[in-house]
Write a protein that holds these residues in place. Sequence first.
Motif, short mmCIF file in Angstrom:
data_model
loop_
_atom_site.label_atom_id
_atom_site.label_comp_id
_atom_site.label_asym_id
_atom_site.label_seq_id
_atom_site.Cartn_x
_atom_site.Cartn_y
_atom_site.Cartn_z
N ASP A 1 0.82 -1.09 -0.11
CA ASP A 1 0.28 -0.02 -0.16
C ASP A 1 1.03 1.33 0.09
O ASP A 1 0.54 2.13 -0.80
CB ASP A 1 -0.88 -0.09 1.12
CG ASP A 1 -2.25 -0.89 1.05
OD1 ASP A 1 -2.31 -1.49 -0.06
OD2 ASP A 1 -2.50 -1.22 2.23
N ALA A 2 2.00 1.33 0.81
CA ALA A 2 2.79 2.38 0.95
C ALA A 2 3.63 2.70 -0.55
O ALA A 2 3.72 3.97 -0.80
CB ALA A 2 3.80 2.18 1.95
N VAL A 3 3.97 1.78 -1.18
CA VAL A 3 4.55 2.02 -2.37
C VAL A 3 3.91 2.30 -3.75
O VAL A 3 4.13 2.76 -4.53
CB VAL A 3 5.91 1.21 -2.80
CG1 VAL A 3 6.72 0.99 -1.55
CG2 VAL A 3 5.19 -0.51 -2.92
N ARG A 4 2.49 1.97 -3.73
CA ARG A 4 1.64 2.20 -4.74
C ARG A 4 1.84 3.69 -5.32
O ARG A 4 2.12 3.85 -6.28
CB ARG A 4 0.24 1.60 -4.62
CG ARG A 4 0.07 0.35 -4.98
CD ARG A 4 -1.62 0.02 -4.90
NE ARG A 4 -1.70 -1.15 -5.51
CZ ARG A 4 -3.07 -1.60 -5.67
NH1 ARG A 4 -4.11 -1.19 -5.46
NH2 ARG A 4 -3.35 -3.13 -5.95
N PRO A 5 1.62 4.53 -4.45
CA PRO A 5 1.61 6.14 -4.95
C PRO A 5 3.06 6.34 -5.29
O PRO A 5 3.05 7.18 -6.19
CB PRO A 5 1.00 6.85 -3.57
CG PRO A 5 1.17 5.95 -2.46
CD PRO A 5 0.93 4.42 -2.81
N ILE A 6 4.00 5.98 -4.63
CA ILE A 6 5.22 6.36 -4.93
C ILE A 6 5.50 5.87 -6.57
O ILE A 6 6.25 6.69 -7.37
CB ILE A 6 6.38 5.71 -4.21
CG1 ILE A 6 6.11 6.04 -2.75
CG2 ILE A 6 7.75 5.87 -4.50
CD1 ILE A 6 7.08 5.51 -1.66
N THR A 7 5.46 4.60 -6.87
CA THR A 7 5.55 4.29 -8.20
C THR A 7 4.73 4.69 -9.47
O THR A 7 5.24 5.29 -10.15
CB THR A 7 5.33 2.60 -8.10
OG1 THR A 7 4.01 2.36 -8.03
CG2 THR A 7 6.43 1.68 -7.19
N LEU A 8 3.46 4.95 -8.61
CA LEU A 8 2.72 5.73 -9.81
C LEU A 8 2.80 7.30 -10.19
O LEU A 8 2.58 7.88 -11.28
CB LEU A 8 1.14 5.65 -9.39
CG LEU A 8 0.60 4.10 -9.29
CD1 LEU A 8 -0.99 4.15 -8.83
CD2 LEU A 8 0.64 3.88 -10.94
N GLN A 9 3.34 7.86 -9.06
CA GLN A 9 3.88 9.22 -9.15
C GLN A 9 4.95 9.47 -10.38
O GLN A 9 4.95 10.28 -10.96
CB GLN A 9 4.50 9.63 -7.77
CG GLN A 9 5.05 11.07 -7.97
CD GLN A 9 5.89 11.37 -6.52
OE1 GLN A 9 6.05 10.78 -5.50
NE2 GLN A 9 6.78 12.41 -6.76
N HIS A 10 5.65 8.22 -10.61
CA HIS A 10 6.73 8.47 -11.64
C HIS A 10 6.45 7.71 -13.07
O HIS A 10 7.04 7.99 -14.17
CB HIS A 10 8.12 7.96 -11.15
CG HIS A 10 8.60 8.69 -9.85
ND1 HIS A 10 8.98 9.81 -10.15
CD2 HIS A 10 8.51 8.28 -8.56
CE1 HIS A 10 9.56 10.10 -8.88
NE2 HIS A 10 9.18 9.41 -7.97
N PHE A 11 5.54 6.93 -12.88
CA PHE A 11 5.05 5.99 -14.05
C PHE A 11 4.51 6.79 -15.10
O PHE A 11 3.44 7.54 -15.07
CB PHE A 11 4.22 4.79 -13.68
CG PHE A 11 3.84 4.01 -14.99
CD1 PHE A 11 5.00 3.41 -15.54
CD2 PHE A 11 2.42 3.74 -15.16
CE1 PHE A 11 4.61 2.32 -16.42
CE2 PHE A 11 2.40 2.76 -15.98
CZ PHE A 11 3.15 1.92 -16.94
N ARG A 12 5.00 6.67 -16.52
CA ARG A 12 4.39 7.27 -17.61
C ARG A 12 4.76 8.82 -17.44
O ARG A 12 3.98 9.68 -18.33
CB ARG A 12 3.11 7.01 -18.10
CG ARG A 12 3.09 5.64 -18.34
CD ARG A 12 1.72 5.18 -18.88
NE ARG A 12 1.51 3.80 -19.39
CZ ARG A 12 0.45 3.14 -19.64
NH1 ARG A 12 -0.75 4.02 -19.93
NH2 ARG A 12 0.56 1.95 -20.14
N GLN A 13 5.57 9.37 -16.71
CA GLN A 13 6.05 10.83 -16.67
C GLN A 13 7.22 11.13 -17.37
O GLN A 13 8.07 10.38 -17.58
CB GLN A 13 6.42 11.04 -15.09
CG GLN A 13 5.10 11.07 -14.00
CD GLN A 13 4.01 11.51 -14.59
OE1 GLN A 13 3.75 12.88 -14.85
NE2 GLN A 13 2.78 10.78 -14.75
N SER A 14 7.23 12.29 -18.29
CA SER A 14 8.03 12.52 -19.53
C SER A 14 9.43 12.76 -18.57
O SER A 14 10.28 12.60 -19.16
CB SER A 14 7.52 13.71 -20.25
OG SER A 14 7.22 14.93 -19.30
N GLY A 15 9.48 13.33 -17.18
CA GLY A 15 10.56 13.84 -16.91
C GLY A 15 11.29 12.59 -16.34
O GLY A 15 12.58 12.90 -15.68
N LEU A 16 10.90 11.21 -16.29
CA LEU A 16 11.41 10.24 -15.56
C LEU A 16 12.82 9.92 -16.16
O LEU A 16 12.88 9.84 -17.62
CB LEU A 16 10.72 9.03 -15.48
CG LEU A 16 11.41 7.59 -14.86
CD1 LEU A 16 11.20 8.09 -13.43
CD2 LEU A 16 10.11 6.56 -15.20
#
Length: 269
Positions: A20-35
């Motif tokens: 539960d804790a890491v779901r929002p962390i991974t989604l914050q960066h997924f498919r983001q152009s600046g990654l």
Amino acid sequence: MAIAPENPSALIRVAHMLADAVRPITLQHFRQSGLTAENKHSTGFDPVTIADRDAERVMRDILAAERPSDGILGEEFDDITGTSGLTWVLDPIDGTRGFISGTPTWGVLIAVSDENGPLFGLIDQPYIGERFVGGFDLAEVVGPQGTAHLRTAAPRTLAEATVLTTFPEVGTAAEMHAFQAVSGKARLTRYGMDCYGYALVATGQVDLVIEAGLNPYDIHAPIAVVQAAGGIVTDWTGGPAHRGGRAIAAANPQIHAEALALVQSVINA
């Protein structure tokens, strides 16, 4: 496989807390152009992102608070030796190549293991919203369609089977040829699934995942999920697979035996 000497519900609770804790962390960066992705090795391409590192840091912080006596084996940071006999085996993003490519077949792998292998494992796919769990008499997936029991496919011949692996080259030339001996007889072969392939074995969608060059953190959670669903996971000799290296995950003992005989015929030739 031995059961941990305590109430399993405590371990299950912490495993879900980590996921539960890491779901929002991974989604914050997924498919983001600046990654951006760094390459961890000078030969080949083994990417790591801020999402990998931040996710594992958060899981380690939770374990330090909730399970301070347990060990930790993770992909991105140093091992921690515990005193409880239990070790949390973490892969914050299994399939970073897929993650940076925008494909939704990466996942978060969490397992709690003893010296004999995983006791409980979890494969979480934050973007799709699916969580596959196995161990302590649990075998289920929770996702957009609700909760369902996991059950591997019934026996069928290799000629009727679907086989998965992540990379077409699999590993060494000999390992690739061994995989091709199986895939050449299968009805369908697909590539690029990472940990999601093991989840598909557990759901009964596919019959086999065959891989090489694995690390322990790649395979502990998949072993727990597949075996809880009725499947079998071994190395290419038929022995335990939780130390990494080569693995065959099969829906049932029959197709496992057929695939194992083929890979051994090539490797031992």
